[in-house]
Design a protein around this motif. Sequence first.
Motif, short mmCIF file in Angstrom:
data_model
loop_
_atom_site.label_atom_id
_atom_site.label_comp_id
_atom_site.label_asym_id
_atom_site.label_seq_id
_atom_site.Cartn_x
_atom_site.Cartn_y
_atom_site.Cartn_z
N GLU A 101 7.58 1.66 12.39
CA GLU A 101 6.48 2.29 11.66
C GLU A 101 6.36 3.78 11.96
N ARG A 102 7.01 4.25 13.02
CA ARG A 102 6.98 5.68 13.35
C ARG A 102 7.90 6.49 12.45
N VAL A 103 8.82 5.83 11.76
CA VAL A 103 9.86 6.54 11.00
C VAL A 103 9.65 6.34 9.50
N ARG A 104 9.61 7.43 8.79
CA ARG A 104 9.57 7.36 7.32
C ARG A 104 11.00 7.57 6.83
N THR A 148 8.61 -4.73 8.11
CA THR A 148 7.74 -5.02 9.25
C THR A 148 6.91 -6.28 9.04
N GLU A 166 -1.73 -5.70 13.85
CA GLU A 166 -0.63 -4.80 13.46
C GLU A 166 -0.28 -5.00 11.99
N GLN A 209 6.42 -1.46 15.91
CA GLN A 209 5.72 -0.20 16.14
C GLN A 209 6.67 0.99 16.14
N MET A 210 7.91 0.78 16.59
CA MET A 210 8.93 1.84 16.52
C MET A 210 9.32 2.12 15.07
N HIS A 217 -0.50 -2.24 8.10
CA HIS A 217 0.56 -1.90 7.15
C HIS A 217 0.79 -3.11 6.23
N THR A 271 7.50 3.09 3.96
CA THR A 271 8.54 4.06 3.70
C THR A 271 9.09 3.99 2.29
N GLY A 296 15.17 10.23 13.79
CA GLY A 296 14.76 8.97 13.18
C GLY A 296 15.85 7.91 13.21
N VAL A 320 15.77 6.32 16.61
CA VAL A 320 14.62 5.42 16.78
C VAL A 320 14.87 4.10 16.06
#
Length: 255
Positions: free
Chosen positions: A80-83, A125, A149, A77-78, A153, A158, A49, A52
Amino acid sequence: MKHSKMMLIVLVLISGLLVTSLGTQAQQTDAKGPNLSTDKGKEGGAATGVSVLNEAADLVRYARENESPIAMLAAVQMIERVRYQDNSDRLGAKKTDASTQSGDARSDQAKGDQKEQSPAVTFDTQKLLAEAKGWAKGTPQLVALIDAEAAKHTTTGTLGATTGPIVHHDQVYARHYDDFAVNFYAGELARVAVVGDGDTDLDLYIYDANGNLIVADTDYSDRCLVQFVPRWTGAFRIRVVNNGYVSNRYVLMTN
């Protein structure tokens, strides 16, 4: 016969004490060396993470420099992939001081306070998408993509996370350094990244509990990334050094 048995027992006890003593001395000697393993180490999800988010931060900077809504959308978008954990308590309280390269620390700090405000690094974001939308005016298809997008969210997904990489936003004064304490685990890949606001050169150093320098990134930018594998679980010191004559608002990321 009884005397022989007693002697044998005594010899066994002495041998055990000697082995224990030698083992303890070896551990103590080893503990004074660098807490750094040559093993590859296990890479967990939090370490991935960090990578990223580091790449996403670079993409945000590129998008801002070129006013590219497409690049910003990709960065969002990258992210949002990581919490991630925002300003986790696992990261110790900051200690700051003048860098050894600094001149008059009070003068340098004043310069830092008076500088023009560069856009701070952020992983919010919604704010990033708002920037992208401003650059996409006149292109309805891009505006529609950005709105879609943003609708996915409505809040930062997160907030309140207790796992994943740690993200910490801060500011280091001109010709100063910031220190943070954090524990890393034996045999697990530790990864630390720093991304500044672009105004000065930042360097990143990692020290173990014995003061040994483990790894550093000292290039001429404010984007730093290091990784290493500890030999044993223990405390480490993360140092962010500002080599410039104005302050720098940065984000620190680690697992």
